[in-house]
Design a protein around this motif. Structure first.
Motif, PDB file in Angstrom:
ATOM      1  N   SER A  14     -10.684   9.464   0.596  1.00 21.55           N
ATOM      2  CA  SER A  14     -10.650   8.749  -0.687  1.00 21.55           C
ATOM      3  C   SER A  14      -9.566   9.331  -1.579  1.00 21.55           C
ATOM      4  CB  SER A  14     -12.011   8.864  -1.373  1.00 21.55           C
ATOM      5  OG  SER A  14     -12.311  10.237  -1.602  1.00 21.55           O
ATOM      6  N   ALA A  47      -5.804  -5.154  -1.708  1.00 23.68           N
ATOM      7  CA  ALA A  47      -4.539  -5.493  -2.371  1.00 23.68           C
ATOM      8  C   ALA A  47      -4.555  -6.970  -2.804  1.00 23.68           C
ATOM      9  CB  ALA A  47      -3.360  -5.226  -1.431  1.00 23.68           C
ATOM     10  N   LEU A  57       0.823  -1.214   0.000  1.00 25.50           N
ATOM     11  CA  LEU A  57       0.000   0.000   0.000  1.00 25.50           C
ATOM     12  C   LEU A  57       0.855   1.262   0.000  1.00 25.50           C
ATOM     13  CD1 LEU A  57      -2.587  -1.556   2.308  1.00 25.50           C
ATOM     14  CD2 LEU A  57      -3.161  -0.514   0.117  1.00 25.50           C
ATOM     15  N   GLY A 117     -12.278   5.033   2.032  1.00 30.74           N
ATOM     16  CA  GLY A 117     -12.395   4.309   3.294  1.00 30.74           C
ATOM     17  C   GLY A 117     -13.217   5.120   4.268  1.00 30.74           C
ATOM     18  N   PHE A 166      -3.129  10.559   1.682  1.00 33.24           N
ATOM     19  CA  PHE A 166      -2.980   9.164   2.121  1.00 33.24           C
ATOM     20  C   PHE A 166      -1.825   8.587   1.319  1.00 33.24           C
ATOM     21  CE2 PHE A 166      -7.600  10.085   2.428  1.00 33.24           C
ATOM     22  CZ  PHE A 166      -7.745   9.971   3.804  1.00 33.24           C
ATOM     23  N   MET A 198      -6.999  -7.405  -5.804  1.00 30.08           N
ATOM     24  CA  MET A 198      -6.412  -6.921  -7.069  1.00 30.08           C
ATOM     25  C   MET A 198      -5.388  -7.921  -7.590  1.00 30.08           C
ATOM     26  SD  MET A 198      -5.912  -2.798  -6.921  1.00 30.08           S
ATOM     27  CE  MET A 198      -5.235  -2.648  -5.273  1.00 30.08           C
ATOM     28  N   THR A 224      -3.037   6.833  -2.077  1.00 33.56           N
ATOM     29  CA  THR A 224      -3.806   7.522  -3.128  1.00 33.56           C
ATOM     30  C   THR A 224      -3.102   8.830  -3.522  1.00 33.56           C
ATOM     31  OG1 THR A 224      -5.192   8.454  -1.367  1.00 33.56           O
ATOM     32  CG2 THR A 224      -6.106   6.603  -2.595  1.00 33.56           C
ATOM     33  N   GLN A 246     -14.170  -1.068   9.634  1.00 32.32           N
ATOM     34  CA  GLN A 246     -13.866  -0.175   8.535  1.00 32.32           C
ATOM     35  C   GLN A 246     -14.565  -0.708   7.288  1.00 32.32           C
ATOM     36  OE1 GLN A 246      -9.817   0.149   7.060  1.00 32.32           O
ATOM     37  NE2 GLN A 246     -10.053   2.333   6.672  1.00 32.32           N
ATOM     38  N   VAL A 281       0.784   1.460  -5.955  1.00 29.64           N
ATOM     39  CA  VAL A 281      -0.119   0.435  -5.386  1.00 29.64           C
ATOM     40  C   VAL A 281      -0.671  -0.432  -6.519  1.00 29.64           C
ATOM     41  CG1 VAL A 281      -2.271   0.070  -4.098  1.00 29.64           C
ATOM     42  CG2 VAL A 281      -0.689   1.892  -3.399  1.00 29.64           C
ATOM     43  N   ILE A 320      -6.113   5.789  -6.824  1.00 27.84           N
ATOM     44  CA  ILE A 320      -5.135   4.796  -6.353  1.00 27.84           C
ATOM     45  C   ILE A 320      -3.729   5.150  -6.875  1.00 27.84           C
ATOM     46  CG2 ILE A 320      -4.522   2.341  -6.304  1.00 27.84           C
ATOM     47  CD1 ILE A 320      -7.545   1.759  -6.794  1.00 27.84           C
TER      48      ILE A 320
HETATM   49  C1  2NL Z   1     -10.259   6.822   5.836  1.00 26.75           C
HETATM   50  C2  2NL Z   1      -9.533   6.817   4.569  1.00 26.75           C
HETATM   51  C3  2NL Z   1      -8.920   5.470   2.728  1.00 26.75           C
HETATM   52  C4  2NL Z   1      -8.139   4.044   0.979  1.00 26.75           C
HETATM   53  C5  2NL Z   1      -8.651   4.223   2.245  1.00 26.75           C
HETATM   54  C6  2NL Z   1      -7.115   2.342  -0.457  1.00 26.75           C
HETATM   55  C7  2NL Z   1      -6.926   0.996  -0.618  1.00 26.75           C
HETATM   56  C8  2NL Z   1      -6.148   0.555  -1.677  1.00 26.75           C
HETATM   57  C9  2NL Z   1      -5.605   1.438  -2.537  1.00 26.75           C
HETATM   58  C10 2NL Z   1      -5.834   2.767  -2.328  1.00 26.75           C
HETATM   59 CL1  2NL Z   1      -5.869  -1.093  -1.899  1.00 26.75          CL
HETATM   60  N1  2NL Z   1      -6.570   3.202  -1.288  1.00 26.75           N
HETATM   61  N2  2NL Z   1      -7.882   2.752   0.573  1.00 26.75           N
HETATM   62  C11 2NL Z   1      -7.927   5.154   0.177  1.00 26.75           C
HETATM   63  C12 2NL Z   1      -8.195   6.415   0.660  1.00 26.75           C
HETATM   64  C13 2NL Z   1      -8.683   6.607   1.943  1.00 26.75           C
HETATM   65  O1  2NL Z   1      -9.424   5.554   3.996  1.00 26.75           O
HETATM   66  O2  2NL Z   1     -10.524   7.852   6.361  1.00 26.75           O
HETATM   67  N3  2NL Z   1     -10.626   5.668   6.350  1.00 26.75           N
HETATM   68  C14 2NL Z   1     -11.367   5.536   7.551  1.00 26.75           C
END
Ligand code: 2NL
Length: 344
Positions: free
Chosen positions: A287, A176, A144, A311, A252, A179, A255, A212, A294, A290
């Motif tokens: 969000s 992951a 990730l 997420g 993040f 995918m 992303t 989550q 990753v 990606i």
């Molecule tokens: C949040 C934010 C996020 C993701 C989770 C993710 C997973 C993969 C690739 C890219 Cl495999 N991104 N997940 C991306 C952005 C934000 O969570 O506030 N969660 C409670």
């Protein structure tokens, strides 16, 4: 002779009267009307009677026999009727009695919110994916784009079991792994609900174990506008069709670009109140697009495929939606708390 017959009749009728069992009536019948009974005897002795007496006594004997026989028949019927009535009375069921109350259970509010979120995304073509809670460091961090020296990988923040096995800190490793299984062939369109673990001290807004829901859509030509459209539909279905949404730049590691999504406050409509802490906006999820690293590590060519991911914390969503002030209410299962969430 005549008196004798009258006396026999009285005697027999009295015996019928006092009988209380069919067996006793059978005995009366044998005793008075049987082959060796007194009436048969009288009829047999008719030959000794004078020509004038014979028809009179004969008639009387027959009348007496018939009277006794019909008294017995009547009594048998009466006894049978009485027996049926007694049985009906003893087996009677009072259908007007109120029934016993059955306690009806409810969905746990967290389960209800998770299923609601799942249904909304299923309606937009997503599938549900699941994976292990005890996870490899590789899938939880490495895949990730969280390098070895990243602060999120600090021993202090996660439950490590060995050097490279830990309790997953988010559901991203499920994405992951999913995918990876697609061997670089899109589309992948999934949401991943599940338990995650962080080494935190529990308080009103933190828990060492919580839920989550992450989601991801990988295909050719997936753009930020697809993210915006999909998550806007979700936000409006979840919090009301008249909600406005706002995307704020964020960060993040997995992303790029990253955005956080706010909805206009459903309590004050944007004026500012205690729910939105005076801002008019409520943050509901993170969000972004990606990160190419990753995609590459999970077997997709970032020159061909793009995707968005997001997420969110269902506890936070449920707390906002129902005005719950302490995350610990979800885990202590106090009946008085749970009873407030009745089935719709
Ligand atoms: C949040 C934010 C996020 C993701 C989770 C993710 C997973 C993969 C690739 C890219 Cl495999 N991104 N997940 C991306 C952005 C934000 O969570 O506030 N969660 C409670």
């Amino acid at each position: 002779m005549k008196d004798k017959l009258e006396a026999l009749k009285e005697e027999a009728l009295a015996a019928v009267q006092t009988a209380s069992e069919p067996k006793q009536l059978q005995d009366v019948k044998v005793k008075y009307l049987g082959k060796k009974g007194p009436i048969t005897e009288v009829l047999r002795g008719m030959g000794k009677l004078s020509a004038e007496e014979r028809p009179v006594i004969g008639q009387l004997a027959n009348d007496v026999r018939e009277a006794i026989q019909s008294a017995i028949t009547e009594k048998v019927e009466a006894l049978e009727k009485k027996k049926i009535e007694e049985r009906l009375a003893s087996e009677a069921v009072d259908v007007t009695l109120p029934g016993r109350m059955v306690q009806q259970g409810n969905h746990h509010p967290l389960t209800a919110v998770i299923e609601e979120i799942e249904d909304l995304f299923i309606g937009m073509g997503f599938s549900i994916a699941e994976g292990p809670e005890v996870e490899k460091d590789y899938y939880n961090f490495e895949a990730l784009n969280l390098p070895k020296d990243h602060p999120a990988r600090d021993m202090q923040d996660s439950f490590y079991i060995t050097e490279d096995i830990l309790l997953r800190t988010h559901t991203s490793p499920v994405q992951a792994r999913t995918m990876e299984k697609h061997h670089g062939q899109g589309p992948v369109k999934i949401i991943c609900p599940g338990k995650v673990y962080r080494r935190d001290t529990d308080d009103a807004t933190h828990s060492h174990q919580f839920m989550q829901i992450e989601g991801l859509y990988v295909d050719k030509n997936v753009r930020l506008s697809d993210l915006k459209g999909t998550l806007t539909v979700f936000a409006k279905k979840m919090f009301g069709e008249d909600r406005h949404i706002r995307l704020r730049p964020s960060f993040f590691p997995f992303t790029e670009p990253s955005v956080e999504m706010d909805i206009s406050c459903f309590r004050c409509g944007g004026e500012g109140c205690s729910v939105c802490k005076g801002t008019g906006w409520i943050e509901i999820l993170g969000s972004g697009m990606i990160h190419p690293n990753v995609l590459r590590m999970s077997g997709f060519d970032p020159e061909v495929y793009t995707g968005f991911a997001f997420g969110m914390g269902p506890e936070r969503i449920a707390m906002l939606k129902y005005g719950i002030d302490d995350i610990r209410h979800f885990y202590t299962n106090d009946q008085r708390f749970l009873e407030q969430f009745k089935r719709a």
